[in-house]
Design an enzyme around this catalytic site. Structure first.
Site, PDB file in Angstrom:
ATOM      1  N   GLN A  45       1.459  -2.255  11.585  1.00  0.00           N
ATOM      2  CA  GLN A  45       1.944  -1.288  10.625  1.00  0.00           C
ATOM      3  C   GLN A  45       3.465  -1.290  10.541  1.00  0.00           C
ATOM      4  OE1 GLN A  45       0.173   2.554  11.457  1.00  0.00           O
ATOM      5  NE2 GLN A  45      -1.884   1.703  11.537  1.00  0.00           N
ATOM      6  N   CYS A  46       4.122  -1.999  11.442  1.00  0.00           N
ATOM      7  CA  CYS A  46       5.577  -2.109  11.401  1.00  0.00           C
ATOM      8  C   CYS A  46       5.996  -3.064  10.293  1.00  0.00           C
ATOM      9  CB  CYS A  46       6.127  -2.622  12.729  1.00  0.00           C
ATOM     10  SG  CYS A  46       5.696  -1.621  14.163  1.00  0.00           S
ATOM     11  N   THR A  59       7.315  -2.439 -15.515  1.00  0.00           N
ATOM     12  CA  THR A  59       8.335  -1.477 -15.943  1.00  0.00           C
ATOM     13  C   THR A  59       9.401  -2.111 -16.820  1.00  0.00           C
ATOM     14  OG1 THR A  59       8.000  -0.127 -13.965  1.00  0.00           O
ATOM     15  CG2 THR A  59      10.082   0.144 -15.116  1.00  0.00           C
ATOM     16  N   THR A 112       6.652  -4.215 -10.380  1.00  0.00           N
ATOM     17  CA  THR A 112       7.087  -4.248  -8.985  1.00  0.00           C
ATOM     18  C   THR A 112       6.014  -3.787  -8.004  1.00  0.00           C
ATOM     19  OG1 THR A 112       8.040  -2.017  -9.112  1.00  0.00           O
ATOM     20  CG2 THR A 112       9.490  -3.869  -9.644  1.00  0.00           C
ATOM     21  N   ASP A 113       5.057  -2.976  -8.437  1.00  0.00           N
ATOM     22  CA  ASP A 113       4.109  -2.377  -7.493  1.00  0.00           C
ATOM     23  C   ASP A 113       3.349  -3.423  -6.694  1.00  0.00           C
ATOM     24  OD1 ASP A 113       4.832   0.194  -8.041  1.00  0.00           O
ATOM     25  OD2 ASP A 113       3.075   0.679  -9.264  1.00  0.00           O
ATOM     26  N   SER A 160       1.388  -3.336 -13.131  1.00  0.00           N
ATOM     27  CA  SER A 160       0.954  -4.207 -12.039  1.00  0.00           C
ATOM     28  C   SER A 160       0.063  -3.504 -11.030  1.00  0.00           C
ATOM     29  CB  SER A 160       2.160  -4.831 -11.328  1.00  0.00           C
ATOM     30  OG  SER A 160       2.808  -3.916 -10.480  1.00  0.00           O
ATOM     31  N   SER A 161      -0.020  -2.184 -11.063  1.00  0.00           N
ATOM     32  CA  SER A 161      -0.968  -1.496 -10.192  1.00  0.00           C
ATOM     33  C   SER A 161      -2.408  -1.816 -10.594  1.00  0.00           C
ATOM     34  CB  SER A 161      -0.741   0.018 -10.219  1.00  0.00           C
ATOM     35  OG  SER A 161      -0.903   0.526 -11.530  1.00  0.00           O
TER      36      SER A 161
END
EC number: 3.5.1.1
Length: 338
Positions: free
Chosen positions: A266-267, A11, A86-87, A55-56
């Site tokens: 997942q936390c 970005t 950033t992704d 970056s995706s």
């Protein structure tokens, strides 16, 4: 002090196109104007990926290309900054952390939530902050500077798609907070490093999230054909729905067939303790690998890294429990497998 900057895309250097934001800004000219009149004017050189990426679209092939660029400029610069979208920046920062333990010079990654041409963009403070961190003489290894914080590269996770404080290191303190002066925290010690690592390439590592009501049949379908390794994102401290018919048996058979399963939480902030609850006991007995306090990004990149080193079986399990680049807090009383 000379600083080498590598721009991979993202970005920060994007412009509006009929198809949406895409790389294309005059980043080198912008950086020259930004540093004009400062002590860093004339001390920075820049290279860019020939094909700039969102970056995706990043893959382990791009991790390898970044490592190769940094080594190519190793002797001509004292510090390094990587500008990245950033992704997936947290994945790349973890990957670089493992691959560059023998690099010997600071590497700081950064990016932006808004393009540099937008009023109010965070591009300038992030880039100048990354440059200051990289040339401070206080950074060892790989780090991420974002939103006025400097974070250990193997501990970073993206927490927001819009906030200027878009990254955090939930298991450890920030390395530095900006201010007048900056506030520094000594980095954790004990990383073993990895001599002469083999380059990155793609490996079939599957990431699975458990949800209430998931069936063994659904997981079996996801595991057919079997991947090279699995990251299983479980509940809490590494718990699975142990009363779901056939589910733990399926995971045990998968491990027995030679497919390592690394259990994460997942936390956002957690410590995986396999067998701490009955719901995780069967996995612990089957030889699953607990992620301890690694982020998802650090865990995934570590599995890919170790597979690239040709490891499998007991050798891979042992290396997963080793603190290679500061990615986990080692506890001799709590092994990663039971």
């Amino acid at each position: 002090m000379r600083t080498h900057i590598l721009y991979t895309g993202g970005t920060l250097g994007m412009v509006e196109t009929p198809q949406g934001l895409a790389p294309g800004a005059d980043l080198a000219g912008w950086l020259d104007r930004l540093l004009d009149g400062t002590e860093m004017a004339g001390t920075v050189e820049m290279t860019s990926f020939e094909h700039l990426i969102d970056s995706s679209n990043a893959t382990p092939d791009d991790w390898r290309a970044i490592v190769e660029d940094l080594w190519a400029h190793h002797d001509s610069a004292d510090a390094f900054v990587v500008l990245h979208g950033t992704d997936t920046m947290a994945y790349t920062s973890a990957a670089l952390s493992y691959a560059l333990t023998g690099f010997g010079k600071p590497v700081v990654m950064t990016g932006a939530q808004y393009p540099l041409g937008v009023v109010g963009t965070d591009a300038a403070p992030n880039v100048t902050g990354a440059l200051r961190a990289a040339t401070s003489g206080k950074v060892g290894g790989v780090a991420v500077f974002f939103g006025h914080k400097l974070l250990a590269g193997a501990r970073v996770t993206k927490t927001s798609s819009w906030s200027y404080q878009g990254f955090d290191s939930p298991a450890v303190p920030a390395l530095a907070l900006t201010g007048a002066p900056w506030q520094w925290t000594p980095p954790a010690e004990g990383a073993t490093g990895w001599p002469d690592p083999a380059p990155y390439r793609r490996h079939d590592v599957l990431v699975l999230d458990l949800v209430p009501g998931v069936t063994a049949a659904r997981l079996a379908a996801a595991l057919d054909p079997p991947p090279e390794a699995v990251v299983l994102r479980a509940f809490g401290t590494g718990n699975v729905p142990s009363e779901e018919p056939g589910l733990t048996d399926l995971l045990a058979r998968t491990i027995a067939s030679g497919v390592p399963i690394a259990v994460a939480s997942q936390c956002v902030q957690a410590e995986v303790l396999l067998g701490h609850y009955e719901a995780g006991y069967a996995l612990a007995q089957s030889g699953a690998i607990g992620a301890h306090d690694m982020t998802l990004e650090a865990l995934y990149a570590k599995l890919v890294f170790l597979l690239c080193q040709g490891l499998s079986g007991a050798g891979l399990v042992e290396a997963m429990g080793r603190n290679i680049a500061g990615e986990l807090t080692t506890d001799p009383d709590q092994p990663l497998t039971q």
